[in-house]
Write an enzyme that holds these catalytic residues in place. Structure first.
Site, PDB file in Angstrom:
ATOM      1  N   LYS A 146       0.843  -1.209   0.000  1.00  0.00           N
ATOM      2  CA  LYS A 146       0.000   0.000   0.000  1.00  0.00           C
ATOM      3  C   LYS A 146       0.870   1.247   0.000  1.00  0.00           C
ATOM      4  CE  LYS A 146      -1.704   1.593   4.150  1.00  0.00           C
ATOM      5  NZ  LYS A 146      -1.434   2.974   4.510  1.00  0.00           N
ATOM      6  N   ASN A 147       1.853   1.267   0.904  1.00  0.00           N
ATOM      7  CA  ASN A 147       2.612   2.501   1.094  1.00  0.00           C
ATOM      8  C   ASN A 147       3.612   2.767  -0.034  1.00  0.00           C
ATOM      9  OD1 ASN A 147       1.107   3.063   3.326  1.00  0.00           O
ATOM     10  ND2 ASN A 147       2.615   2.322   4.802  1.00  0.00           N
ATOM     11  N   CYS A 198      -4.761   7.472   9.640  1.00  0.00           N
ATOM     12  CA  CYS A 198      -4.985   6.844  10.942  1.00  0.00           C
ATOM     13  C   CYS A 198      -4.722   7.839  12.067  1.00  0.00           C
ATOM     14  CB  CYS A 198      -4.060   5.642  11.092  1.00  0.00           C
ATOM     15  SG  CYS A 198      -4.533   4.277  10.035  1.00  0.00           S
ATOM     16  N   ARG A 246       0.658  14.101  13.789  1.00  0.00           N
ATOM     17  CA  ARG A 246       0.945  14.034  12.360  1.00  0.00           C
ATOM     18  C   ARG A 246       0.978  15.415  11.682  1.00  0.00           C
ATOM     19  NH1 ARG A 246      -1.672   8.720   9.764  1.00  0.00           N
ATOM     20  NH2 ARG A 246       0.394   8.504   8.900  1.00  0.00           N
ATOM     21  N   PRO A 247       1.848  16.312  12.157  1.00  0.00           N
ATOM     22  CA  PRO A 247       1.937  17.641  11.531  1.00  0.00           C
ATOM     23  C   PRO A 247       2.545  17.565  10.124  1.00  0.00           C
ATOM     24  CG  PRO A 247       3.672  17.381  13.166  1.00  0.00           C
ATOM     25  CD  PRO A 247       2.827  16.143  13.237  1.00  0.00           C
ATOM     26  N   ASP A 263       4.699   0.349  12.322  1.00  0.00           N
ATOM     27  CA  ASP A 263       3.507  -0.361  11.844  1.00  0.00           C
ATOM     28  C   ASP A 263       3.481  -1.827  12.289  1.00  0.00           C
ATOM     29  OD1 ASP A 263       2.686   1.961  10.645  1.00  0.00           O
ATOM     30  OD2 ASP A 263       3.545   1.469   8.701  1.00  0.00           O
ATOM     31  N   ARG A 302      -8.693  -0.704   4.579  1.00  0.00           N
ATOM     32  CA  ARG A 302      -7.843   0.370   4.021  1.00  0.00           C
ATOM     33  C   ARG A 302      -6.504  -0.189   3.563  1.00  0.00           C
ATOM     34  NH1 ARG A 302      -7.008   5.449   7.628  1.00  0.00           N
ATOM     35  NH2 ARG A 302      -5.758   5.794   5.768  1.00  0.00           N
TER      36      ARG A 302
HETATM   37  C1  EPZ Z   1       3.997   6.900   6.780  1.00  0.00           C
HETATM   38  O1  EPZ Z   1       3.256   7.889   7.463  1.00  0.00           O
HETATM   39  C2  EPZ Z   1       3.065   5.744   6.539  1.00  0.00           C
HETATM   40  N1  EPZ Z   1       1.954   6.193   5.706  1.00  0.00           N
HETATM   41  C3  EPZ Z   1       2.569   5.192   7.863  1.00  0.00           C
HETATM   42  O2  EPZ Z   1       1.828   4.039   7.573  1.00  0.00           O
HETATM   43  C4  EPZ Z   1       3.771   4.804   8.728  1.00  0.00           C
HETATM   44  O3  EPZ Z   1       3.306   4.443  10.013  1.00  0.00           O
HETATM   45  C5  EPZ Z   1       4.740   5.979   8.867  1.00  0.00           C
HETATM   46  O4  EPZ Z   1       5.104   6.466   7.555  1.00  0.00           O
HETATM   47  C6  EPZ Z   1       6.021   5.632   9.594  1.00  0.00           C
HETATM   48  O5  EPZ Z   1       6.682   4.593   8.941  1.00  0.00           O
HETATM   49  C7  EPZ Z   1       2.066   6.195   4.392  1.00  0.00           C
HETATM   50  O6  EPZ Z   1       3.090   5.839   3.816  1.00  0.00           O
HETATM   51  C8  EPZ Z   1       0.885   6.635   3.616  1.00  0.00           C
HETATM   52  P1  EPZ Z   1       6.110  10.175   8.876  1.00  0.00           P
HETATM   53  P2  EPZ Z   1       3.799   9.386   7.531  1.00  0.00           P
HETATM   54  O7  EPZ Z   1       5.917  11.469   8.187  1.00  0.00           O
HETATM   55  O8  EPZ Z   1       4.569   9.667   6.316  1.00  0.00           O
HETATM   56  C9  EPZ Z   1       6.483  13.427  12.328  1.00  0.00           C
HETATM   57  C10 EPZ Z   1       0.081   2.454   7.909  1.00  0.00           C
HETATM   58  O9  EPZ Z   1      -0.536   1.841   8.829  1.00  0.00           O
HETATM   59  N2  EPZ Z   1       6.293  14.454  11.311  1.00  0.00           N
HETATM   60  O10 EPZ Z   1       7.294   9.335   8.526  1.00  0.00           O
HETATM   61  O11 EPZ Z   1       2.669  10.234   7.910  1.00  0.00           O
HETATM   62  C11 EPZ Z   1       5.241  12.561  12.543  1.00  0.00           C
HETATM   63  O12 EPZ Z   1       4.306  13.191  13.386  1.00  0.00           O
HETATM   64  C12 EPZ Z   1       0.614   3.801   8.232  1.00  0.00           C
HETATM   65  O13 EPZ Z   1       0.235   2.019   6.768  1.00  0.00           O
HETATM   66  C13 EPZ Z   1       6.414  15.785  11.650  1.00  0.00           C
HETATM   67  O14 EPZ Z   1       6.679  16.125  12.817  1.00  0.00           O
HETATM   68  O15 EPZ Z   1       4.808   9.278   8.729  1.00  0.00           O
HETATM   69  C14 EPZ Z   1       5.835  11.309  13.145  1.00  0.00           C
HETATM   70  O16 EPZ Z   1       6.064  11.493  14.503  1.00  0.00           O
HETATM   71  C15 EPZ Z   1       0.017   4.574   9.287  1.00  0.00           C
HETATM   72  N3  EPZ Z   1       6.229  16.744  10.686  1.00  0.00           N
HETATM   73  C16 EPZ Z   1       7.179  11.192  12.416  1.00  0.00           C
HETATM   74  O17 EPZ Z   1       7.462  12.507  11.904  1.00  0.00           O
HETATM   75  C17 EPZ Z   1       5.956  16.404   9.380  1.00  0.00           C
HETATM   76  O18 EPZ Z   1       5.819  17.319   8.565  1.00  0.00           O
HETATM   77  C18 EPZ Z   1       7.214  10.221  11.254  1.00  0.00           C
HETATM   78  O19 EPZ Z   1       6.087  10.453  10.433  1.00  0.00           O
HETATM   79  C19 EPZ Z   1       5.837  15.052   9.039  1.00  0.00           C
HETATM   80  C20 EPZ Z   1       6.013  14.084  10.016  1.00  0.00           C
END
Ligand code: EPZ
Length: 417
Positions: free
Chosen positions: A22-23, A116, A121-122, A304, A397
């Site tokens: 998916k990702n 989710c 998630r900023p 995950d 999903r």
């Molecule tokens: C991706 O989410 C995945 N989603 C998530 O998959 C996965 O859990 C996550 O990466 C971590 O591996 C997709 O690929 C669509 P991040 P993402 O930005 O990109 C912080 C699933 O079940 N952050 O790597 O949203 C954030 O809050 C899911 O398939 C900021 O602070 O994750 C987190 O603490 C759910 N500012 C950390 O970074 C930003 O602008 C990592 O988040 C962006 C992120």
């Protein structure tokens, strides 16, 4: 609203095939909008996040044809920069539309990219990076409005590793001629798969799979054919299903290298398994060991996998500890496991202890998010008696026809709509 009814206690045995990631599929479909030529994307899972993305891009003028797991995408007539707000708010990956819409149309208006509920998630890392590329970003509390006359090259230093922010910038950079550098990039296999796709389209990418990626983009990218990598998260979920139910389960079509940290933890817990070129065989095991499960960015132990793995920890002899370092709100599902008899102490938002071994019992529980929902299925499969899992559609999903596929390996699971 649908629910799953599961009769637990049946060992899952036989063979199961892992489908596409998916990702990886989500960003690659969005990257296909960079060209007005046709892209053929194979091994795309039939899950609701993908179906919603297809609806979103079709509404933007993109022609999408699906035949089984293959998508044919032609974005020649892409003409709208405002993805449907209701749908965008239901999935995190909609934030990735910022890059291809900016690159193709010079503007994008994306409403509250959802997904989710696992923490704040900023989007600050995405926004800062787009500003570095010359875009102007406004947020009115609901909609991100991004626009640019022409994206420029830049050196982007991300303050924290973010998967989708890395993907957003990779997609945009592929369409900017000249050199763009990304420091502190995510190394996940799905980021590498996206880079492979962009390279086929005509961008030059170096360093994918490391923390420092360099892209030499091109204004003229071409239509290509690409096969999505196997979903490592499905593979891990099935491995836990086999191990926790004491089954003999062969999981086919996996990429073993993507599962390194996961398999190390499985070994530490004491699960017996065999690894082949593209398969993983789980053997019946007893006497699981307690472990410390600390999540990290790839190649560390994926967040995950954190919730699904906890089901094995309820069976371990002693105290296991979970430390969630990525998201602030990803332990709530433990309260559902506790309803089933798991002995759990939530220490704070990010840490918990699981005291094992316990025999889980069937209960009425809820899917709180995608991976937490899959966890409830795993817990119910190992439990004594019947469980009812509410909000089953959350699981759709990310897992295609999960109940049909589990039934084939011996699960007693049915869906009630
Ligand atoms: C991706 O989410 C995945 N989603 C998530 O998959 C996965 O859990 C996550 O990466 C971590 O591996 C997709 O690929 C669509 P991040 P993402 O930005 O990109 C912080 C699933 O079940 N952050 O790597 O949203 C954030 O809050 C899911 O398939 C900021 O602070 O994750 C987190 O603490 C759910 N500012 C950390 O970074 C930003 O602008 C990592 O988040 C962006 C992120």
């Amino acid at each position: 609203m649908s629910k799953f009814i599961i009769q637990g206690g049946k060992p899952l045995s036989g063979e199961i095939d892992v489908l596409g990631s998916k990702n990886a599929a989500l960003p690659i479909i969005i990257a296909a909008l960079l060209t007005d030529e046709t892209c053929i994307i194979e091994n795309v899972p039939q899950i609701t996040d993908i179906e919603k993305l297809i609806l979103i891009i079709s509404d933007l003028g993109v022609d999408v044809k699906r035949s089984g797991h293959t998508l044919e995408i032609n974005a020649k007539n892409l003409n709208k920069s405002t993805p449907n707000a209701k749908l965008a708010c239901q999935m995190r990956a909609s934030v990735l539309l910022m890059s291809s819409l900016l690159a193709r149309l010079g503007k994008a208006e994306i409403a509250c990219p959802g997904g989710c509920i696992i923490g704040e998630r900023p989007l600050d890392i995405h926004i800062k990076a787009f500003e570095d590329l010359g875009a102007k970003v406004d947020f009115d509390g609901e909609v991100y409005k991004v626009k640019v006359d022409k994206l420029n090259n830049s050196i982007i230093k991300m303050r924290k590793v973010s998967v989708t922010a890395t993907e957003n910038i990779l997609i945009a950079a592929a369409k900017i001629s000249g050199k763009t550098e990304i420091f502190n990039a995510a190394e996940e296999p799905h980021v590498v798969d996206l880079a492979e796709f962009l390279k086929k389209m005509g961008a030059k990418v170096e360093g994918e799979g490391t923390r420092n990626i360099t892209v030499w983009g091109s204004e003229k990218l071409k239509g290509v054919k690409h096969k999505i990598i196997p979903d490592m998260l499905e593979a891990g979920t099935f491995a836990i299903a086999g191990a926790a139910t004491g089954g003999n389960l062969k999981i086919n079509n996996i990429e073993v290298t993507h599962l390194k940290s996961f398999l190390e933890k499985l070994d530490e817990v004491g699960v017996k398994f065999e690894v082949g070129d593209d398969y993983l065989k789980i053997m019946p095991s007893e006497n699981f060991n307690p472990v410390v499960l600390k999540t990290d960015t790839y190649p560390g132990f994926a967040t995950d996998f954190q919730s699904p793995f906890s089901v094995l920890l309820t069976k371990a002899n002693g105290v296991s500890k979970i430390v969630e370092t990525i998201f602030e709100k990803r332990l709530d599902y433990l309260k559902e496991l506790a309803k089933m008899g798991a002995k759990i102490k939530i220490l704070n938002n990010r840490e918990a202890e699981i005291y094992g071994p316990t025999q889980l019992r069937g209960e009425k529980i809820k899917s709180l998010d995608l991976r937490a929902g899959a966890t409830m299925i795993l817990a119910a499969l190992t439990a004594e008696g019947q469980s009812e899992i509410g909000q089953a559609e959350i699981i759709d999903r990310g897992y295609e026809r999960i109940e049909e596929r589990l039934v084939k390996i011996g699960a007693k699971i049915k869906r009630i709509n």
